[in-house]
Design an enzyme around this catalytic site. Structure first.
Site, PDB file in Angstrom:
ATOM      1  N   SER A  63      -2.425 -13.934  25.248  1.00  0.00           N
ATOM      2  CA  SER A  63      -1.905 -15.292  25.034  1.00  0.00           C
ATOM      3  C   SER A  63      -2.404 -16.319  26.047  1.00  0.00           C
ATOM      4  O   SER A  63      -2.152 -17.522  25.864  1.00  0.00           O
ATOM      5  CB  SER A  63      -0.382 -15.269  25.056  1.00  0.00           C
ATOM      6  OG  SER A  63       0.080 -14.726  23.850  1.00  0.00           O
ATOM      7  N   LYS A  66      -4.351 -19.063  24.553  1.00  0.00           N
ATOM      8  CA  LYS A  66      -3.708 -20.205  23.887  1.00  0.00           C
ATOM      9  C   LYS A  66      -3.936 -21.511  24.657  1.00  0.00           C
ATOM     10  O   LYS A  66      -3.923 -22.591  24.070  1.00  0.00           O
ATOM     11  CB  LYS A  66      -2.199 -19.929  23.722  1.00  0.00           C
ATOM     12  CG  LYS A  66      -1.933 -18.785  22.731  1.00  0.00           C
ATOM     13  CD  LYS A  66      -0.496 -18.297  22.715  1.00  0.00           C
ATOM     14  CE  LYS A  66      -0.343 -17.158  21.706  1.00  0.00           C
ATOM     15  NZ  LYS A  66       0.924 -16.436  21.784  1.00  0.00           N
ATOM     16  N   TYR A 188      -7.615 -15.724  15.440  1.00  0.00           N
ATOM     17  CA  TYR A 188      -6.510 -15.540  16.398  1.00  0.00           C
ATOM     18  C   TYR A 188      -6.597 -14.169  17.087  1.00  0.00           C
ATOM     19  O   TYR A 188      -6.422 -14.066  18.303  1.00  0.00           O
ATOM     20  CB  TYR A 188      -5.167 -15.716  15.675  1.00  0.00           C
ATOM     21  CG  TYR A 188      -3.979 -15.483  16.577  1.00  0.00           C
ATOM     22  CD1 TYR A 188      -3.559 -16.467  17.468  1.00  0.00           C
ATOM     23  CD2 TYR A 188      -3.303 -14.263  16.568  1.00  0.00           C
ATOM     24  CE1 TYR A 188      -2.495 -16.239  18.321  1.00  0.00           C
ATOM     25  CE2 TYR A 188      -2.229 -14.033  17.422  1.00  0.00           C
ATOM     26  CZ  TYR A 188      -1.825 -15.021  18.296  1.00  0.00           C
ATOM     27  OH  TYR A 188      -0.775 -14.801  19.147  1.00  0.00           O
ATOM     28  N   TYR A 240       7.243 -18.006  27.646  1.00  0.00           N
ATOM     29  CA  TYR A 240       8.207 -17.773  26.562  1.00  0.00           C
ATOM     30  C   TYR A 240       9.640 -17.963  27.070  1.00  0.00           C
ATOM     31  O   TYR A 240       9.910 -18.931  27.767  1.00  0.00           O
ATOM     32  CB  TYR A 240       7.996 -16.383  25.922  1.00  0.00           C
ATOM     33  CG  TYR A 240       6.550 -16.009  25.862  1.00  0.00           C
ATOM     34  CD1 TYR A 240       5.691 -16.726  25.037  1.00  0.00           C
ATOM     35  CD2 TYR A 240       6.013 -15.013  26.658  1.00  0.00           C
ATOM     36  CE1 TYR A 240       4.342 -16.435  24.988  1.00  0.00           C
ATOM     37  CE2 TYR A 240       4.664 -14.707  26.619  1.00  0.00           C
ATOM     38  CZ  TYR A 240       3.839 -15.425  25.786  1.00  0.00           C
ATOM     39  OH  TYR A 240       2.515 -15.138  25.752  1.00  0.00           O
ATOM     40  N   VAL A 258       0.173 -10.603  27.091  1.00  0.00           N
ATOM     41  CA  VAL A 258       0.701  -9.227  27.104  1.00  0.00           C
ATOM     42  C   VAL A 258      -0.325  -8.186  27.561  1.00  0.00           C
ATOM     43  O   VAL A 258       0.014  -7.019  27.703  1.00  0.00           O
ATOM     44  CB  VAL A 258       1.306  -8.792  25.743  1.00  0.00           C
ATOM     45  CG1 VAL A 258       2.604  -9.511  25.452  1.00  0.00           C
ATOM     46  CG2 VAL A 258       0.314  -8.937  24.611  1.00  0.00           C
TER      47      VAL A 258
HETATM   48  N1  GLN Z   1      -1.818 -10.482  20.563  1.00  0.00           N
HETATM   49  C1  GLN Z   1      -0.481 -10.771  20.912  1.00  0.00           C
HETATM   50  C2  GLN Z   1       0.293 -11.262  19.700  1.00  0.00           C
HETATM   51  O1  GLN Z   1      -0.181 -12.124  19.017  1.00  0.00           O
HETATM   52  C3  GLN Z   1      -0.448 -11.787  22.028  1.00  0.00           C
HETATM   53  C4  GLN Z   1       0.949 -12.072  22.487  1.00  0.00           C
HETATM   54  C5  GLN Z   1       1.061 -12.410  23.950  1.00  0.00           C
HETATM   55  O2  GLN Z   1       0.146 -12.240  24.757  1.00  0.00           O
HETATM   56  N2  GLN Z   1       2.250 -12.824  24.317  1.00  0.00           N
HETATM   57  O3  GLN Z   1       1.354 -10.779  19.396  1.00  0.00           O
END
Ligand code: GLN
Length: 304
Positions: A63, A66, A188, A240, A258
């Protein structure tokens, strides 16, 4: 400031914190990563770099990507993106569906999965070859032409993308996704699978610290105001439902993934990245959060 000494000391003090975290296991390739790894890197605007531990080991940035896709879209679309994505913390997990129905398919912010997918959807409309454009952008901001997608992770993400697919189709039913959902998920899943080291990530966040200008080639990526806004969103939404705690403990704008990476920065001064794959229950690196908290405490500097 002797940043080398600071990060070496932090590395030494971590103890067995990695034992308390849990490696992401929603895809098999991430589940098999050894949690006993830790790397930390600092890059300063005056051109110095410091690193310790596994700072040169590459991992999937997940993420954290992003931030890069949002920067690319804001650069081209300006404020129009805010017609489709909100700017408020969600207080929910990154892959939550629950708010979307109440809020008619408009995601709370660009850093939860739903919001990031809207951003990527716009990116697909703006760039004829979106996957090439993303890699080119990331290479440019960290001055490393070797950066690429980890194809095995991208494939594994794709095979386990049911929930993200659900989010995308749901938003499409409200007209907030315009491209084909398979195409969107392909891009994505790839952006999540960009493979970078902590050293690369610290460098990649320097343009934000530099108020929108890439320090490696002097090009302006974002206006000063756009860079401020990205920073504000990272501070309020980058972690988050743990964003408040990150701001409280670390006091910097930053973004987690993650894969266990976290990148953060001090405006006008430096960027710092940590990687440790063991996560807390919110999906943020446990040792990474602790290391960054210690970092701003030891250097006596944050945005506050
Ligand atoms: N690939 C993960 C997802 O889309 C990325 C989520 C994350 O890093 N929080 O669920």
């Amino acid at each position: 400031m002797d940043y080398q000494n600071v990060i070496d000391r932090i590395h030494g003090q971590l103890g067995d914190l990695w034992k308390q975290g849990r490696v992401a296991d929603y895809i098999p390739v991430l589940a098999k990563i050894d949690p006993r790894q830790f790397g930390m890197a600092v890059a300063t605007l005056d051109g110095c770099e410091y690193r310790c531990g596994d700072a040169q080991v590459c991992f999937s940035i997940q993420s954290i990507s992003k931030v890069f896709t949002l920067a690319m879209v804001v650069q081209r679309l300006g404020d129009d993106i805010w017609k489709s994505v909100g700017r408020e913390p969600s207080g929910n997990p990154f892959n939550s569906l629950v708010q979307l129905e109440y809020e008619q398919g408009m995601p709370r912010n660009p850093f939860i999965n739903a919001g990031a997918m809207v951003v990527t959807d716009r990116l697909i409309s703006l760039y004829p070859h979106p996957k090439d454009a993303i890699i080119e952008f990331v290479r440019g901001i960290c001055g490393n032409d070797d950066i690429y997608y980890d194809k095995e992770i991208a494939r594994s993400e794709w095979l386990n993308a049911d929930r993200n697919m659900a989010l995308a189709y749901f938003m499409k039913s409200f007209g907030n996704i315009v491209n084909d959902v398979d195409t969107l998920l392909d891009v994505y899943c790839h952006q999540c699978a960009i493979s970078m080291s902590s050293v690369d990530l610290a460098r990649a966040f320097l343009f934000l610290s530099n108020r929108g200008v890439n320090p490696f080639d002097g090009t302006r990526i974002l206006t000063v105001s756009q860079a401020k806004r990205l920073g504000a969103l990272m501070l309020t939404c980058g972690f988050y439902d743990e964003s408040g705690d990150f701001a409280f403990r670390v006091g910097l704008p930053g973004k987690s993934g993650v894969g266990g990476g976290i990148a953060a920065y001090i405006p006008g001064s430096l960027a710092v990245a940590v990687w440790s794959p063991g996560l807390d229950r919110h999906g943020n690196s446990l040792a990474g959060m602790a290391a960054l908290e210690q970092f701003t405490t030891d250097i006596g500097n944050s945005i506050f």
